[in-house]
Write an enzyme that holds these catalytic residues in place. Structure first.
Site, mmCIF file in Angstrom:
data_model
loop_
_atom_site.group_PDB
_atom_site.id
_atom_site.type_symbol
_atom_site.label_atom_id
_atom_site.label_comp_id
_atom_site.label_asym_id
_atom_site.label_seq_id
_atom_site.Cartn_x
_atom_site.Cartn_y
_atom_site.Cartn_z
ATOM 1 C CG ASP A 141 17.117 -0.773 -1.849
ATOM 2 O OD1 ASP A 141 17.219 0.461 -1.711
ATOM 3 O OD2 ASP A 141 16.123 -1.426 -1.463
ATOM 4 C CD GLU A 164 17.760 -1.912 4.577
ATOM 5 O OE1 GLU A 164 17.585 -1.602 3.382
ATOM 6 O OE2 GLU A 164 17.249 -1.277 5.513
ATOM 7 C CD GLU A 211 14.274 1.085 -5.642
ATOM 8 O OE1 GLU A 211 13.557 0.425 -6.434
ATOM 9 O OE2 GLU A 211 14.209 2.327 -5.565
ATOM 10 C CG HIS A 244 9.602 7.120 -2.440
ATOM 11 N ND1 HIS A 244 9.228 6.499 -1.286
ATOM 12 C CD2 HIS A 244 10.744 6.522 -2.833
ATOM 13 C CE1 HIS A 244 10.105 5.570 -0.986
ATOM 14 N NE2 HIS A 244 11.037 5.547 -1.904
ATOM 15 N NE ARG A 270 13.578 5.629 -11.328
ATOM 16 C CZ ARG A 270 14.268 6.483 -10.597
ATOM 17 N NH1 ARG A 270 14.255 6.401 -9.284
ATOM 18 N NH2 ARG A 270 14.965 7.446 -11.165
ATOM 19 C CG HIS A 282 9.991 11.560 -2.462
ATOM 20 N ND1 HIS A 282 10.732 12.035 -3.514
ATOM 21 C CD2 HIS A 282 10.803 10.707 -1.797
ATOM 22 C CE1 HIS A 282 11.943 11.485 -3.490
ATOM 23 N NE2 HIS A 282 12.013 10.675 -2.448
HETATM 24 C C1 UD1 Z 1 15.665 7.210 -4.410
HETATM 25 C C2 UD1 Z 1 16.097 5.748 -4.553
HETATM 26 C C3 UD1 Z 1 15.068 4.841 -3.911
HETATM 27 C C4 UD1 Z 1 14.790 5.264 -2.483
HETATM 28 C C5 UD1 Z 1 14.397 6.723 -2.448
HETATM 29 C C6 UD1 Z 1 14.231 7.175 -1.021
HETATM 30 C C7 UD1 Z 1 17.327 5.064 -6.572
HETATM 31 C C8 UD1 Z 1 17.217 4.695 -7.998
HETATM 32 N N1 UD1 Z 1 16.165 5.395 -5.974
HETATM 33 O O1 UD1 Z 1 14.466 7.380 -5.174
HETATM 34 O O2 UD1 Z 1 15.575 3.506 -3.903
HETATM 35 O O3 UD1 Z 1 13.720 4.472 -1.969
HETATM 36 O O4 UD1 Z 1 15.436 7.505 -3.050
HETATM 37 O O5 UD1 Z 1 13.578 8.404 -0.942
HETATM 38 O O6 UD1 Z 1 18.392 5.073 -6.015
HETATM 39 N N2 UD1 Z 1 14.621 15.445 -5.273
HETATM 40 C C9 UD1 Z 1 14.759 16.745 -4.824
HETATM 41 N N3 UD1 Z 1 15.336 16.934 -3.598
HETATM 42 C C10 UD1 Z 1 15.771 15.922 -2.810
HETATM 43 C C11 UD1 Z 1 15.605 14.600 -3.277
HETATM 44 C C12 UD1 Z 1 15.029 14.387 -4.518
HETATM 45 O O7 UD1 Z 1 14.392 17.695 -5.492
HETATM 46 O O8 UD1 Z 1 16.295 16.182 -1.705
HETATM 47 C C13 UD1 Z 1 14.003 15.226 -6.617
HETATM 48 C C14 UD1 Z 1 14.980 15.570 -7.756
HETATM 49 O O9 UD1 Z 1 14.260 16.104 -8.824
HETATM 50 C C15 UD1 Z 1 15.532 14.189 -8.136
HETATM 51 C C16 UD1 Z 1 14.284 13.341 -7.956
HETATM 52 O O10 UD1 Z 1 13.655 13.849 -6.773
HETATM 53 O O11 UD1 Z 1 16.056 14.121 -9.437
HETATM 54 C C17 UD1 Z 1 14.500 11.867 -7.867
HETATM 55 O O12 UD1 Z 1 15.495 11.513 -6.932
HETATM 56 P P1 UD1 Z 1 16.133 10.020 -7.042
HETATM 57 O O13 UD1 Z 1 17.107 9.831 -5.934
HETATM 58 O O14 UD1 Z 1 16.625 9.767 -8.421
HETATM 59 O O15 UD1 Z 1 14.884 9.087 -6.887
HETATM 60 P P2 UD1 Z 1 13.955 8.807 -5.645
HETATM 61 O O16 UD1 Z 1 12.602 8.557 -6.198
HETATM 62 O O17 UD1 Z 1 14.144 9.823 -4.599
HETATM 63 N N1 UDP Z 2 10.983 10.063 6.443
HETATM 64 C C1 UDP Z 2 11.295 11.338 6.915
HETATM 65 N N2 UDP Z 2 10.506 12.389 6.520
HETATM 66 C C2 UDP Z 2 9.452 12.242 5.683
HETATM 67 C C3 UDP Z 2 9.163 10.939 5.178
HETATM 68 C C4 UDP Z 2 9.954 9.879 5.566
HETATM 69 O O1 UDP Z 2 12.233 11.512 7.677
HETATM 70 O O2 UDP Z 2 8.774 13.235 5.372
HETATM 71 C C5 UDP Z 2 11.847 8.929 6.842
HETATM 72 C C6 UDP Z 2 11.157 7.669 7.324
HETATM 73 O O3 UDP Z 2 10.923 7.711 8.712
HETATM 74 C C7 UDP Z 2 12.144 6.581 6.949
HETATM 75 C C8 UDP Z 2 12.792 7.123 5.696
HETATM 76 O O4 UDP Z 2 12.548 8.527 5.685
HETATM 77 O O5 UDP Z 2 13.159 6.407 7.914
HETATM 78 C C9 UDP Z 2 12.186 6.458 4.507
HETATM 79 O O6 UDP Z 2 12.517 7.138 3.353
HETATM 80 P P1 UDP Z 2 11.804 6.843 1.982
HETATM 81 O O7 UDP Z 2 10.418 6.397 2.227
HETATM 82 O O8 UDP Z 2 12.015 8.056 1.146
HETATM 83 O O9 UDP Z 2 12.695 5.685 1.360
HETATM 84 P P2 UDP Z 2 12.691 4.075 1.438
HETATM 85 O O10 UDP Z 2 12.787 3.678 2.866
HETATM 86 O O11 UDP Z 2 11.455 3.592 0.759
HETATM 87 O O12 UDP Z 2 13.902 3.706 0.643
#
Ligand code: UD1
Ligand code: UDP
Length: 369
Positions: free
Chosen positions: A99, A121, A135, A209, A211, A242
């Site tokens: 999602d 999924e 999502e 994490h 939104r 995160h």
């Molecule tokens: C995203 C997904 C969310 C998912 C989550 C898992 C969308 C809209 N959101 O949210 O559904 O649950 O990932 O973790 O698709 N960043 C880093 N390094 C990284 C990753 C992220 O610096 O490796 C920072 C960056 O500033 C980036 C911000 O996190 O712009 C947000 O990342 P983004 O993928 O937009 O949103 P998530 O909250 O991670």
């Molecule tokens: N996870 C990880 N390292 C971390 C935190 C989470 O590998 O420090 C794994 C966790 O076991 C799960 C996945 O990341 O499989 C979940 O990711 P996240 O919570 O970011 O996203 P969501 O599942 O809510 O989309």
């Protein structure tokens, strides 16, 4: 008949964890499939950790992540850049997961190219447009754009039927996250970097994490944690934070350098599995963690008001507690003080899968060409 060309597109950490076992299974069946992997890199470091663990080398890396990115630019970057990849590869089928914005925009890209896509999924729903945001709508869009629907549970199959998805295109497979978890726990036993494992303290693992928890909710979670460690001298909080700046900012402001609160970097998946196993209680707003923890017999308190994963709540291993400080404190306190309540939640049952989801998906893919 030639091999089926499968283009798998994903971009974030959870997608990578859940797609990795499927990619491995597709690659094992190399007589039937040509596997092409494209990462959007919506996430960067926390995606790369997973690619390294599962030894996946992407054929295309779109490298789109920007600091504090927004949904508009993310969507258009994924759409435009996957267009080029799809046109170049000319796959028979595209696979997307879950999602995220990567999933939704990549599915749209495949649809515009009139290439059938499979949704791994599929069928999760809260039926609440803004929870989780964005999502819930990403799932609805992705389901309607895709042709093949790999649903983890009976409930997700029912949701797809309610969404007018043809029954003959719905396959109940279990969730590939359990394939990933079982493989990792069995093959990669790793200590958690920088964390004392032999402690008399009970570990409470925290992740957050979402939104919809940005702003006041995340501050409430932090305040709950501060009060919990103050009241209970026998616990420690371990929080792999995160990298999203909307999370890191308030969390470090409120919890940095506090006694028995360990803020650590996002953990590589094998280490995170070790940490889940070492934990007494898990507090999270994560989707994936809600699915994994029941396999490890760990009670999960979900820091959200709704969930698209009601199955483990029905089994009794997961509870929704929301983000109100006092509600979080009392739910944790019950588990710390009442052994019977704890035992009821610490059942090792998993409604989400048996570790064979990827094999089931591959059997379906063998028939699609
Ligand atoms: C995203 C997904 C969310 C998912 C989550 C898992 C969308 C809209 N959101 O949210 O559904 O649950 O990932 O973790 O698709 N960043 C880093 N390094 C990284 C990753 C992220 O610096 O490796 C920072 C960056 O500033 C980036 C911000 O996190 O712009 C947000 O990342 P983004 O993928 O937009 O949103 P998530 O909250 O991670
Ligand atoms: N996870 C990880 N390292 C971390 C935190 C989470 O590998 O420090 C794994 C966790 O076991 C799960 C996945 O990341 O499989 C979940 O990711 P996240 O919570 O970011 O996203 P969501 O599942 O809510 O989309």
């Amino acid at each position: 008949m030639g091999k089926t060309k499968v283009l798998t597109i994903f971009g974030t950490r959870p997608e990578a964890i859940k797609m990795a076992p499927l990619i491995k299974e597709i690659q094992k069946n190399s007589g039937d499939f040509e596997s092409i992997v494209c990462v959007t890199a919506q996430h960067r470091e926390i995606l790369d950790q997973v690619l390294e663990l599962f030894d996946i080398k992407p054929d295309f890396d779109l490298n789109i992540m920007k600091n504090n990115q927004n949904l508009w630019s993310l969507t258009s970057d994924v759409l435009l850049k996957t267009k080029e990849v799809i046109e170049k590869v000319q796959p028979d089928v595209v696979l997307v997961h879950g999602d995220t914005t990567t999933s939704m925009a990549a599915a749209l890209s495949a649809f515009y190219a009139k290439i059938p896509a499979g949704h791994v999924e599929a069928g999760l729903r809260t039926f609440d447009k803004y929870y989780p945001f964005p999502e819930e709508i990403n799932r609805v869009f992705t389901d309607s754009l895709c042709t093949y629907h790999f649903a983890p549970t009976d409930k997700s199959c029912e949701n797809l039927i309610k969404s007018q998805i043809p029954k003959e295109h719905i396959y109940k497979t279990g969730n590939t996250v359990i394939d990933a978890l079982l493989y990792t726990v069995e093959n990669h036993k790793e200590e958690v970097d920088g964390l004392e494992p032999d402690t008399n303290l009970k570990t409470i693992l925290l992740t957050s994490h979402r939104r919809e928890n940005f702003g006041e909710p995340i501050r409430e979670i932090c305040k709950a944690v501060l009060e919990l460690v103050e009241r209970n001298k026998n616990i420690r909080i371990v929080y792999p934070v995160h990298p999203n700046p909307n999370v890191r900012g308030p969390v470090y402001e409120l919890l940095d350098k506090k006694e028995r609160i360990h803020l650590i970097k996002p953990l590589e998946y094998a280490q995170f599995c070790t940490l889940m196993k070492q934990s007494h209680i898990i507090l999270t707003d994560s989707g994936g963690v809600q699915e994994e923890a029941p396999s490890l017999g760990k009670p999960v308190l979900v820091l959200r008001d709704t969930t698209e994963r009601p199955e483990a709540i029905e089994y009794g291993t997961v509870k929704l507690v929301g983000t109100d400080k006092n509600k979080i404190i009392s739910a944790v306190q019950v588990l710390l003080d009442d052994d019977d309540e704890y035992k009821k939640m610490a059942e090792s049952v998993n409604p989400y899968g048996d570790g064979l989801a990827s094999k089931r998906i591959v059997e379906v893919l063998k028939k699609v060409k």
